[in-house]
Scaffold this motif. Structure first.
Motif, PDB file in Angstrom:
ATOM      1  N   THR A 215       0.828  -1.212   0.000  1.00  0.00           N
ATOM      2  CA  THR A 215       0.000   0.000   0.000  1.00  0.00           C
ATOM      3  C   THR A 215       0.858   1.256   0.000  1.00  0.00           C
ATOM      4  N   ILE A 216       2.176   1.079   0.048  1.00  0.00           N
ATOM      5  CA  ILE A 216       3.110   2.195   0.224  1.00  0.00           C
ATOM      6  C   ILE A 216       3.087   3.152  -0.957  1.00  0.00           C
ATOM      7  N   THR A 217       3.139   4.427  -0.618  1.00  0.00           N
ATOM      8  CA  THR A 217       3.214   5.521  -1.576  1.00  0.00           C
ATOM      9  C   THR A 217       3.878   6.697  -0.869  1.00  0.00           C
ATOM     10  N   PRO A 218       4.582   7.536  -1.610  1.00  0.00           N
ATOM     11  CA  PRO A 218       5.109   8.734  -0.953  1.00  0.00           C
ATOM     12  C   PRO A 218       3.995   9.712  -0.580  1.00  0.00           C
ATOM     13  N   ILE A 219       2.845   9.572  -1.219  1.00  0.00           N
ATOM     14  CA  ILE A 219       1.730  10.489  -0.983  1.00  0.00           C
ATOM     15  C   ILE A 219       1.100  10.174   0.369  1.00  0.00           C
ATOM     16  N   GLY A 220       1.178  11.114   1.290  1.00  0.00           N
ATOM     17  CA  GLY A 220       0.570  10.927   2.605  1.00  0.00           C
ATOM     18  C   GLY A 220       1.422  10.152   3.588  1.00  0.00           C
ATOM     19  N   SER A 221       2.662   9.859   3.225  1.00  0.00           N
ATOM     20  CA  SER A 221       3.554   9.171   4.155  1.00  0.00           C
ATOM     21  C   SER A 221       3.651   9.980   5.445  1.00  0.00           C
ATOM     22  N   THR A 222       3.757   9.287   6.577  1.00  0.00           N
ATOM     23  CA  THR A 222       3.847   9.985   7.857  1.00  0.00           C
ATOM     24  C   THR A 222       5.103  10.843   7.944  1.00  0.00           C
ATOM     25  N   THR A 223       6.122  10.516   7.157  1.00  0.00           N
ATOM     26  CA  THR A 223       7.316  11.362   7.032  1.00  0.00           C
ATOM     27  C   THR A 223       7.549  11.599   5.549  1.00  0.00           C
ATOM     28  N   ALA A 224       7.822  12.834   5.177  1.00  0.00           N
ATOM     29  CA  ALA A 224       8.036  13.193   3.770  1.00  0.00           C
ATOM     30  C   ALA A 224       9.480  12.918   3.376  1.00  0.00           C
ATOM     31  N   TRP A 225       9.786  11.668   3.089  1.00  0.00           N
ATOM     32  CA  TRP A 225      11.129  11.284   2.670  1.00  0.00           C
ATOM     33  C   TRP A 225      11.372  11.743   1.241  1.00  0.00           C
ATOM     34  N   PRO A 226      12.634  11.926   0.842  1.00  0.00           N
ATOM     35  CA  PRO A 226      12.931  12.284  -0.553  1.00  0.00           C
ATOM     36  C   PRO A 226      12.420  11.197  -1.514  1.00  0.00           C
ATOM     37  N   VAL A 227      12.050  11.640  -2.717  1.00  0.00           N
ATOM     38  CA  VAL A 227      11.504  10.732  -3.725  1.00  0.00           C
ATOM     39  C   VAL A 227      12.446  10.697  -4.927  1.00  0.00           C
ATOM     40  N   TYR A 228      12.763   9.480  -5.365  1.00  0.00           N
ATOM     41  CA  TYR A 228      13.566   9.247  -6.560  1.00  0.00           C
ATOM     42  C   TYR A 228      12.694   8.448  -7.517  1.00  0.00           C
ATOM     43  N   ALA A 229      12.463   9.007  -8.711  1.00  0.00           N
ATOM     44  CA  ALA A 229      11.573   8.369  -9.689  1.00  0.00           C
ATOM     45  C   ALA A 229      12.372   7.895 -10.892  1.00  0.00           C
ATOM     46  N   ASP A 230      12.112   6.660 -11.296  1.00  0.00           N
ATOM     47  CA  ASP A 230      12.762   6.155 -12.496  1.00  0.00           C
ATOM     48  C   ASP A 230      12.287   6.966 -13.694  1.00  0.00           C
ATOM     49  N   GLU A 231      13.211   7.299 -14.575  1.00  0.00           N
ATOM     50  CA  GLU A 231      12.907   8.149 -15.727  1.00  0.00           C
ATOM     51  C   GLU A 231      11.848   7.544 -16.655  1.00  0.00           C
ATOM     52  N   ARG A 232      11.633   6.244 -16.578  1.00  0.00           N
ATOM     53  CA  ARG A 232      10.677   5.588 -17.472  1.00  0.00           C
ATOM     54  C   ARG A 232       9.222   5.916 -17.150  1.00  0.00           C
ATOM     55  N   ILE A 233       8.947   6.527 -15.988  1.00  0.00           N
ATOM     56  CA  ILE A 233       7.553   6.856 -15.670  1.00  0.00           C
ATOM     57  C   ILE A 233       7.167   8.253 -16.149  1.00  0.00           C
ATOM     58  N   VAL A 234       8.143   9.043 -16.578  1.00  0.00           N
ATOM     59  CA  VAL A 234       7.866  10.401 -17.046  1.00  0.00           C
ATOM     60  C   VAL A 234       6.868  10.352 -18.196  1.00  0.00           C
ATOM     61  N   GLY A 235       5.862  11.219 -18.127  1.00  0.00           N
ATOM     62  CA  GLY A 235       4.873  11.326 -19.193  1.00  0.00           C
ATOM     63  C   GLY A 235       3.738  10.321 -19.124  1.00  0.00           C
ATOM     64  N   LEU A 236       3.736   9.467 -18.111  1.00  0.00           N
ATOM     65  CA  LEU A 236       2.709   8.426 -18.014  1.00  0.00           C
ATOM     66  C   LEU A 236       1.661   8.746 -16.951  1.00  0.00           C
ATOM     67  N   ARG A 237       0.482   8.163 -17.120  1.00  0.00           N
ATOM     68  CA  ARG A 237      -0.507   8.102 -16.038  1.00  0.00           C
ATOM     69  C   ARG A 237      -0.287   6.737 -15.410  1.00  0.00           C
TER      70      ARG A 237
END
Length: 158
Positions: free
Chosen positions: A104-126
């Motif tokens: 169920t993990i997501t950075p959205i609403g995490s109890t602590t706002a840890w830094p987010v690293y996103a793989d470049e392959r998700i850019v431009g996608l829903r």
């Protein structure tokens, strides 16, 4: 939650709005694999983003967002983060770090706002990702998520 606080998906919805990210939380049947979840949502496995909690050597954490059909490249992620040791914490540590159970993990609403690293392959996608509760998925525009959470975009998967 038994303490009367917001549910995981309510935390997702409130935090996404606070970050200017439109999120659509949808109910879905339980799935026993990423492929099954993708089928239930009418997606390909690459459209489901795994939100992985990664522990740094100093005890702090970060989120790594990786397409469902790929794995974290530890060497690439270490190079981007600028450290020589990273690991996946035990499930109970990930829960303590984020307030969310595995799956169920997501950075959205995490109890602590840890830094987010996103793989470049998700850019431009829903994409679909964890929604803070079992039986739900959150759909977001990856570019809005990246902007709203000031994510670092890089090649971090194999």
């Amino acid at each position: 939650m038994s303490d009367g606080g917001p549910t995981g998906r309510q935390r997702v919805e409130v935090d996404a709005a606070a970050h200017g990210v439109a999120v659509e939380v949808v109910s879905r049947p339980e799935a026993d694999s990423l492929e099954a979840a993708a089928d239930l949502l009418g997606l390909t496995p690459s459209d489901i983003v795994k939100s992985l909690v990664v522990k740094r050597h100093d005890g702090s954490f970060l989120f790594a967002l990786v397409p469902g059909d790929r794995q974290i490249s530890w060497s690439k992620l270490r190079a981007v983060v600028g450290v020589n040791k990273l690991s996946l914490p035990r499930p109970e540590i990930a829960l303590e770090a984020t307030g969310y159970e595995r799956g169920t993990i997501t950075p959205i609403g995490s109890t602590t706002a840890w830094p987010v690293y996103a793989d470049e392959r998700i850019v431009g996608l829903r994409v679909a990702l964890g929604a803070g509760e079992h039986g739900y998925s959150a759909f977001v525009d990856a570019d809005a998520l990246i902007a709203g959470y000031d994510a670092t975009v890089a090649d971090i998967s194999d």
